[in-house]
Design a protein around this motif. Structure first.
Motif, PDB file in Angstrom:
ATOM      1  N   GLY A  39       0.688  -1.380  -0.216  1.00  0.00           N
ATOM      2  CA  GLY A  39      -0.011   0.257   0.135  1.00  0.00           C
ATOM      3  C   GLY A  39       0.665   1.131   0.061  1.00  0.00           C
ATOM      4  O   GLY A  39      -0.138   2.290  -0.089  1.00  0.00           O
ATOM      5  N   ARG A  40       2.723   1.208  -0.151  1.00  0.00           N
ATOM      6  CA  ARG A  40       2.963   2.488  -0.021  1.00  0.00           C
ATOM      7  C   ARG A  40       3.953   3.016  -1.227  1.00  0.00           C
ATOM      8  O   ARG A  40       4.308   1.852  -2.392  1.00  0.00           O
ATOM      9  CB  ARG A  40       4.219   1.783   1.191  1.00  0.00           C
ATOM     10  N   LYS A  41       3.322   3.738  -1.638  1.00  0.00           N
ATOM     11  CA  LYS A  41       3.662   4.080  -2.644  1.00  0.00           C
ATOM     12  C   LYS A  41       5.028   4.170  -3.192  1.00  0.00           C
ATOM     13  O   LYS A  41       5.348   3.560  -4.515  1.00  0.00           O
ATOM     14  CB  LYS A  41       3.559   5.606  -3.009  1.00  0.00           C
ATOM     15  N   ASP A  42       5.468   4.461  -1.966  1.00  0.00           N
ATOM     16  CA  ASP A  42       7.445   4.728  -2.357  1.00  0.00           C
ATOM     17  C   ASP A  42       8.005   3.117  -2.375  1.00  0.00           C
ATOM     18  O   ASP A  42       9.264   2.466  -1.494  1.00  0.00           O
ATOM     19  CB  ASP A  42       7.593   5.652  -1.441  1.00  0.00           C
ATOM     20  N   ALA A  43       7.218   1.981  -2.020  1.00  0.00           N
ATOM     21  CA  ALA A  43       8.131   0.053  -1.621  1.00  0.00           C
ATOM     22  C   ALA A  43       7.281  -0.649  -2.346  1.00  0.00           C
ATOM     23  O   ALA A  43       5.968  -0.673  -2.990  1.00  0.00           O
ATOM     24  CB  ALA A  43       7.328  -0.027   0.038  1.00  0.00           C
ATOM     25  N   ARG A  44       8.089  -1.456  -2.362  1.00  0.00           N
ATOM     26  CA  ARG A  44       7.667  -2.443  -3.894  1.00  0.00           C
ATOM     27  C   ARG A  44       7.157  -3.250  -2.416  1.00  0.00           C
ATOM     28  O   ARG A  44       7.372  -4.027  -1.201  1.00  0.00           O
ATOM     29  CB  ARG A  44       8.750  -3.168  -3.467  1.00  0.00           C
ATOM     30  N   PRO A  45       5.699  -3.954  -3.186  1.00  0.00           N
ATOM     31  CA  PRO A  45       4.815  -4.845  -1.677  1.00  0.00           C
ATOM     32  C   PRO A  45       4.755  -6.067  -1.600  1.00  0.00           C
ATOM     33  O   PRO A  45       5.121  -6.709  -0.643  1.00  0.00           O
ATOM     34  CB  PRO A  45       3.451  -4.887  -2.705  1.00  0.00           C
ATOM     35  N   GLU A  46       6.843  -6.382  -2.242  1.00  0.00           N
ATOM     36  CA  GLU A  46       6.699  -7.978  -1.894  1.00  0.00           C
ATOM     37  C   GLU A  46       7.537  -8.698  -1.154  1.00  0.00           C
ATOM     38  O   GLU A  46       8.300  -8.986  -0.534  1.00  0.00           O
ATOM     39  CB  GLU A  46       7.706  -8.787  -3.300  1.00  0.00           C
ATOM     40  N   ILE A  47       8.142  -6.778  -0.669  1.00  0.00           N
ATOM     41  CA  ILE A  47       9.320  -7.094   0.796  1.00  0.00           C
ATOM     42  C   ILE A  47       9.018  -7.605   1.556  1.00  0.00           C
ATOM     43  O   ILE A  47       7.296  -6.807   2.018  1.00  0.00           O
ATOM     44  CB  ILE A  47       9.899  -5.522   0.293  1.00  0.00           C
ATOM     45  N   LEU A  48       9.308  -8.088   2.417  1.00  0.00           N
ATOM     46  CA  LEU A  48       9.247  -8.431   3.929  1.00  0.00           C
ATOM     47  C   LEU A  48      10.174  -7.790   4.956  1.00  0.00           C
ATOM     48  O   LEU A  48      10.049  -7.128   5.629  1.00  0.00           O
ATOM     49  CB  LEU A  48       9.486  -9.976   4.483  1.00  0.00           C
ATOM     50  N   THR A  49      11.388  -7.947   4.957  1.00  0.00           N
ATOM     51  CA  THR A  49      12.469  -7.224   5.197  1.00  0.00           C
ATOM     52  C   THR A  49      13.505  -6.371   4.689  1.00  0.00           C
ATOM     53  O   THR A  49      13.386  -7.009   2.782  1.00  0.00           O
ATOM     54  CB  THR A  49      13.034  -8.416   5.773  1.00  0.00           C
ATOM     55  N   TYR A  50      14.757  -5.781   5.082  1.00  0.00           N
ATOM     56  CA  TYR A  50      15.004  -5.160   4.436  1.00  0.00           C
ATOM     57  C   TYR A  50      15.953  -5.041   5.421  1.00  0.00           C
ATOM     58  O   TYR A  50      16.968  -5.403   6.069  1.00  0.00           O
ATOM     59  CB  TYR A  50      14.831  -3.740   3.594  1.00  0.00           C
ATOM     60  N   GLY A  51      17.793  -3.739   4.724  1.00  0.00           N
ATOM     61  CA  GLY A  51      18.729  -4.137   5.012  1.00  0.00           C
ATOM     62  C   GLY A  51      19.961  -5.034   5.278  1.00  0.00           C
ATOM     63  O   GLY A  51      20.698  -5.124   5.747  1.00  0.00           O
ATOM     64  N   HIS A  52      19.867  -6.139   4.286  1.00  0.00           N
ATOM     65  CA  HIS A  52      20.219  -7.099   4.038  1.00  0.00           C
ATOM     66  C   HIS A  52      21.706  -6.745   2.752  1.00  0.00           C
ATOM     67  O   HIS A  52      21.456  -6.181   1.772  1.00  0.00           O
ATOM     68  CB  HIS A  52      19.896  -7.982   3.295  1.00  0.00           C
ATOM     69  N   ARG A  53      22.535  -7.163   3.318  1.00  0.00           N
ATOM     70  CA  ARG A  53      23.920  -7.696   2.267  1.00  0.00           C
ATOM     71  C   ARG A  53      24.131  -8.291   0.990  1.00  0.00           C
ATOM     72  O   ARG A  53      23.900  -8.528  -0.366  1.00  0.00           O
ATOM     73  CB  ARG A  53      25.329  -7.389   3.228  1.00  0.00           C
ATOM     74  N   ASP A  54      24.268  -9.451   1.449  1.00  0.00           N
ATOM     75  CA  ASP A  54      24.303 -10.621   0.823  1.00  0.00           C
ATOM     76  C   ASP A  54      23.634 -11.944   1.770  1.00  0.00           C
ATOM     77  O   ASP A  54      24.326 -12.882   1.929  1.00  0.00           O
ATOM     78  CB  ASP A  54      25.771 -10.889   0.413  1.00  0.00           C
ATOM     79  N   PRO A  55      22.168 -11.579   1.752  1.00  0.00           N
ATOM     80  CA  PRO A  55      21.638 -13.242   1.843  1.00  0.00           C
ATOM     81  C   PRO A  55      21.112 -14.952   1.080  1.00  0.00           C
ATOM     82  O   PRO A  55      20.865 -14.713   0.431  1.00  0.00           O
ATOM     83  CB  PRO A  55      20.016 -13.031   2.706  1.00  0.00           C
ATOM     84  N   LEU A  56      22.740 -15.533   0.742  1.00  0.00           N
ATOM     85  CA  LEU A  56      22.934 -16.548   0.034  1.00  0.00           C
ATOM     86  C   LEU A  56      21.981 -18.007   0.781  1.00  0.00           C
ATOM     87  O   LEU A  56      22.096 -19.184   0.361  1.00  0.00           O
ATOM     88  CB  LEU A  56      24.149 -16.939  -0.561  1.00  0.00           C
TER      89      LEU A  56
END
Length: 416
Positions: A239-256
């Motif tokens: 619902g946020r216009k500035d965000a991808r709605p698929e995102i659950l968490t952020y601030g990750h470097r390389d989560p492999l």
């Protein structure tokens, strides 16, 4: 690590405000490569004594991921290149088919490929109802256009759904796509118990560390999707216009690495730090995991450790490794063949402390509160870059290496 050394030096220099050090002066440091022989290796562990390891497939190039089919075959990803079929992976006589699975995108003739570009197939996973519908999912770094200003390709991470028909893919559909960017990297796929799809996506490796903090891009994020690729209901930024709605968490470097803890159903991710500061994170909706301002690591080439590794408003890691272990695929053990390893977390490690030839499998015991009790390193005497570890349908463990001549090994109880 997930980013190239050239890119990481540039990133580290940008963060501390100095000109990048020339990467040409860097020399590879480590133990000499060894060939894993066609014989049984014996190991011991703290809680499971008598462990046998044997190669069941060789002739692979830079393995990245495995996924077991219901009948005991396995799909094996040669990162960025091919998807292979290991026939009878759980049998006494496994056989790696010479021909790759047909239908996987091939970018071998792509022009303008920079040494740091990571193109092609990355992770692979089966739909939970694969036995009925034959559906598999894979992530693909798809080249889109050439950015003349950057002198690099722009590529998009794409989640692809397809049907496995014998040794070929049919009915392929791109069900989720990231924006084209320079320097996209690795990714992982994990289905949850309720059939949702989690995709972890590395941040950009071009010095644009802000991408991990921006909500208008999928890079440096963990995503939560429905099986058709649409955003799952209840995602925190919907619902946020500035965000991808698929995102659950952020601030990750390389989560492999992604895995589901069997007792709680909690989602965990392994994550590469810079030099040191590799992490195990419990993934909680809407949380900011801090990269690039929060890290326990220092910069390539050396720098002081940060004074405040977990900044206000960010989620701290469940575990952190100093020195780094270069973590990738993870698996929680739920089988009965290794009673002493029940619920242990296994992590594929490429190397330790920036020294090549020191990879292994890290076993971690967590208590009911998901706090570390103890850990040990297994298989490190094989001197391999391990990239994935999986539990097979037979209750044994299988590990895949990231080498020019990569192998799949089976880990089983010793006969005696």
């Amino acid at each position: 690590m997930g980013f190239s050394r050239t890119s990481l030096i540039a990133i580290g220099a940008a963060l501390i405000g100095i000109a990048p050090v020339a990467a040409a002066a860097e020399e590879e440091v480590g133990l000499k490569p060894v060939r894993v022989e066609d014989r049984e290796y014996r190991f011991d562990s703290a809680e499971q004594h008598g462990v046998a390891v044997r190669v069941i497939a060789r002739g692979l190039s830079h393995g990245y991921s495995m996924a077991f089919l219901p009948g005991g075959d396995a799909l094996v990803v040669e990162r960025g290149v091919r998807l292979r079929l290991l026939r009878g992976a759980t049998s006494d006589a496994p056989r790696l088919l010479a021909d790759a699975i047909a239908g996987v995108p091939d970018y071998s003739k792509q022009e303008h490929v920079h040494p740091d570009d990571v193109l092609g197939i990355q992770d692979v996973a089966l739909h939970p109802d694969f036995a009925r519908n034959g559906l598999i999912y894979f992530t693909n770094n798809k080249p889109i256009t050439f950015d003349a200003k950057a002198g690099r390709l722009k590529s998009s991470l794409v989640l692809v759904r397809a049907r496995l028909d014998g040794t070929r893919l049919t009915d392929m559909a791109e069900i989720m796509t990231g924006a084209p960017e320079v320097g996209i990297g690795g990714s992982r796929i994990q289905f949850s118990r309720d059939g949702l799809v989690y995709v972890s996506v590395g941040g950009l490796s071009t010095g644009d560390d802000a991408s991990s903090q921006r909500l208008d891009t999928i890079y440096g994020k963990v995503l939560r999707l429905n099986a058709d690729g649409t955003p799952a209901a209840g995602n925190p930024f919907a619902g946020r216009k500035d965000a991808r709605p698929e995102i659950l968490t952020y601030g990750h470097r390389d989560p492999l690495g992604l895995g589901i803890e069997p007792r709680t159903g909690a989602l965990f991710a392994s994550e590469h730090g810079p030099q040191g500061g590799d992490e195990l994170n419990r993934i909680l909706p809407g949380r900011n995991y801090g990269w690039p301002t929060s890290t326990y690591g220092n910069q390539y080439g050396g720098s002081p450790l940060p004074q405040a590794p977990v900044a206000a408003g960010t989620e701290g890691p469940t575990m952190v490794w100093l020195p780094a272990i270069a973590p990738s695929g993870i698996a929680f053990y739920t089988g009965d063949r290794f009673p002493g390893w029940k619920n242990s977390l296994f992590i594929a490690s490429a190397r330790r402390g920036q020294v090549n030839g020191t990879g292994g499998i890290i076993r971690v015991v967590l208590n009911d509160r998901m706090e570390e009790l103890r850990q040990e390193v297994l298989l490190d005497s094989l001197h391999q870059r391990f990239k994935d570890v999986r539990q097979g349908p037979d209750g044994l463990l299988y590990a895949l290496t990231d080498e020019d001549a990569a192998v799949v090994v089976r880990i089983s109880p010793a006969a005696d």
